[in-house]
Scaffold this active site. Sequence first.
Site, PDB file in Angstrom:
ATOM      1  CE  LYS A  34      -4.066   1.761   2.575  1.00  0.00           C
ATOM      2  NZ  LYS A  34      -4.931   1.510   3.751  1.00  0.00           N
ATOM      3  CB  SER A  72      -8.373   3.182   2.599  1.00  0.00           C
ATOM      4  OG  SER A  72      -7.512   2.589   3.558  1.00  0.00           O
ATOM      5  CB  SER A  91      -8.530   0.266   5.453  1.00  0.00           C
ATOM      6  OG  SER A  91      -9.305   1.443   5.453  1.00  0.00           O
TER       7      SER A  91
END
Lengths: 475, 486, 102
Positions: A79, A154, A178
Amino acid sequence: MATPFATAIQIAQSIRDGSTTASAVLEQHLARISEREGEIHAFNLVTTEQARATAQHIDKQAKAGNALGALAGVPVALKDNMCTRGIATTCSSKILEGWKPPYDATVVTRLQQAGAVMVGKTNLDEFAMGSSTENSAFGPTRNPLDTSRVPGGSSGGSAAAVAAGFAAASLGSDTGGSIRQPASLCGLVGVKPTYGLVSRQGIVAFASSLDQVGPFTHTVADAALLMEVIGGHDPLDSTSLPQPLPSLTAVLDQGVKGMRIGRLVGMPEGCEPEVLARLEAAFAALQQAGATIVDITLPSLEFGITAYYLIAPAEASSNLARYDGVRYGLRVDSPDLNSMYGATRAAGFGAEVKRRIMLGTYALSAGYFDAYYGKALKVRRLISDDFATAYSSCDVILTPTSPTVAFPIGEKADDPLTMYLCDVFTIPTNLAGHCAMSVPFGTGAHNMPVGVQVLAPALGEQAMFRVAAQLERAS
Amino acid sequence: MSNASSAPQHSTALPNGWEMVVGLEVHVELDTKTKLFSASPNHFGDEPNTNIDPVTLGLPGALPVLNKQAVELAIRLGLALNCTVQPSTFHRKNYFYQDMPKAYQISQYDQPINIDGFMMLPGDVRIGIERAHLEEDTGKSTHIGGSSGRIHGSDYSLVDFNRAGVPLVEIVSRPDIRNSDQARQYVAELRAILLAVGASDAKMEEGSMRCDVNVSVRKPGAEFGTRCEIKNVNSIRAVGKAIDYEARRQIDVLESGGTIRQETRHWDDAEGRTHTLRSKEDADDYRYFLEPDLVLLDPGTEWIEQIRASLPMLPAARRAQLATLTGANKESESVYVVVERGQDEYIAAVAQAGGDAGRALVYVQQAFAEEGATPAVSAAHLAALTQMERDSKVTATQAKTILAEMVANGGGDPAAIAAAKGFEALDTSAVEAMVDAAIAQQADAWAKYCAGEEKAMGALVGAIMKASQGKADGKVVTAILQSRRG
Amino acid sequence: MATPHSISIETVAKVANLARLNLTPQEMATMAEQLSGMLEHFGGIDKLDLSAVVPMAQAVPLKNVLREDVVMPSLDRDEVLASAPDAHDGRFRVPPSAGQES
Ligand SMILES: [Mg+2]
Ligand SMILES: [Zn+2]
């Protein structure tokens, strides 16, 4: 179990036994990236050259007969809120434009030490604020299983990268769901570890008391392996737990006989019937395997979203104050310091980030602190107490991960509150600091995957993984 | 910095029965090797931005880890200030400024490490210490261009983060100070304590000790008045001047029918005045909340007692001990100065060697300013010199000359120096003859002296000392003159 | 406790200033509306009796996490300043401020 792509364990094994090379594995993944990344947009950056160099290095090690790390040659994606030395780290925000961290996050170092091959930095909702990966300054990520739909968020880029076969595993961060929610929406295993089990050092903070890093994988066994690589004490993170990480790969075959599985009485409204049906099937499967189902309640569950959407923005408003145009990232030139701050931050942050900075600043400000932030901390305690009561009668709790399957891109983009309500099942775990994971368990509406969430108390990872492994065997 | 500034001097009283109420907030940089929350060096004077790391710069993802030595030094200071050391937490104080890398300062808020202490000042004045808490320092800006390089009207600023994250203890006094002398004594005593316990080098000129002063005025017994906080008061002398200026300014405002606005003011040392920096209304809302990246600090009884046991004797106790030994007043300048220089143990050694501790105190204060805690002159030799003077083998003036020679040579036997110089005190009959001669020559002065004008004695003594070439004993001369006057 | 769960444009402007976010009038209006909607929803917690509840700011009650006072190498100044929006003479350059002194 059958997975659409080779698992991390399979890849590491085949490199170790010489049936393939890290470079060959990498090229397969790069080829899939070339083929589909244009439509999916999982990555902010594909680090092709560094990945090839790493793979070649692994192959040299293998050829020389040197001992290989647990993830040697396994393509992984990170990420893009994890610091990577000399490689742009953007948080999908314009405000970090041009910034290259001068240091690596602890989890990045641990992956490197295990021989993982980093293929790129994945897209996210800006600063991890969102549940759909639509709030990225660089455009949304699409769900590889249906590109008209969101991958969740996310950590949507990390989920999409694994679901599309761009990487065998990836890391995300989970502040209110997330990792688990995108794992559920993309048909993957996703783990939110106990707070303090995985180092936050080098992870760009969203809400410091809630953030945890965890893996996305195709299988429960891969997730256990990734956890063993990235987890464990880190002296650079004051909130890192001192105790050694419990072994997870070793417990996967232990089954669930005699375990007590909590079933939530008083399910919140808004769950799709197909999602609830899969949850029932999961209970049945565990019962079949020798577990007992126990009714539990979490009376304060409905207030979790309120507590979370006051606490997380409050911490975020402070964590994101450092993006001020002075030391790194974007600056909008202005004649004096305060107007430079205001203009830089207005230009650098997207709408959702601004909304949360405003909400958090307000919740902490003089005159409102007690009514909002102060109360939210008390609700957090109630939720934690609810869990303590529940766990006195069960070992793990099963809920849906998300009330719905992946929704169409744009469907909730204009209504922040409705978007926030999707987090009802995932948020309480972060508030309590517990662990939870999402395990794919069949499909629901539109033939999209449904994830079942296994929740366990702090450091309850072994029980959680045993149940997850059982669900995987039953699915 | 000289300790002369801590010696009692009298500030002039405020007009019309006004009383000032003063509290001090003193920031001191702790003498650690690394910063409060990271491992980059805590070192003054290095090239800009060379003592930096991800935590210091507030880089994304950087996390604080508390420095154990900083905690230990804070506890040492707290115990020396008679504080209770308690479990404590850290908060974030949120505000934007170029010197503040994260846009928040990590500081202790409602649970500071040290609370409820006190400090004693001369005259048994007790100044309460509300708290002495840990926090991190900011970076430093240089304002370039404009008229004077000051913040207003500069073209731009250049920021150096070497100082950012340096451990500070902020010592907050209670508003117990009632005049500028006490304020100066407080700062000087705090500095002495900091040096004694090794918590800080306390160099006001380098900014490792910085004072903010809260001043208000009232009529005695009335409620506290509105206070102003004065920043940048960076010498002990300036503390006194700023307080006196500010109290008079407030009285002027009140007596001309105005009201005091709560505000932050800046002390301009060159102009000798304070001026408004910002008013309370545009003050920031700091949005304090518990720092989630740090955990509870609970040093525990065992560690605290271990630190307490390792503390040296503090300046006040050393002064009391020296005063008892020498017969001097514990609040006298000589006692302060000698303890500040760490020469009190030396005086004890002089007394141990049979010397006169009282004379030794005077000698050491006057002649050993450049010497450290262990002067080059041996305690035995100084003891011998005080004995020679006591036994009137040399006069005070001769003793001074001998001492100067001993200091210049880094030691030496005072008896040998006296012999080499042909020093011996004149006997009383020789002095009496000289007194008679002086009375005859200075009839005017003698008449005035007899009429009770004590000052006139000076001229007579001067003439006698001159005639004796300094060999007459001043005490003997004075005694003869007094007995002649009858 | 009766808290009006809405936020005025004036308060939005004040908060935006605290957060150093320049918002357009349009953005302020939208913000006031959206935040008011959220606060309205959050107002549901007013029905809980929280008087005896101890606030929980952190999940894991650790204590005394301390580091030895040992120097580690600093970052390379040139590398750091290369990432800065504006640097001069080994330092970060910023526009003049009209406010606070440290
Ligand atoms: Mg203060
Ligand atoms: Zn302070």
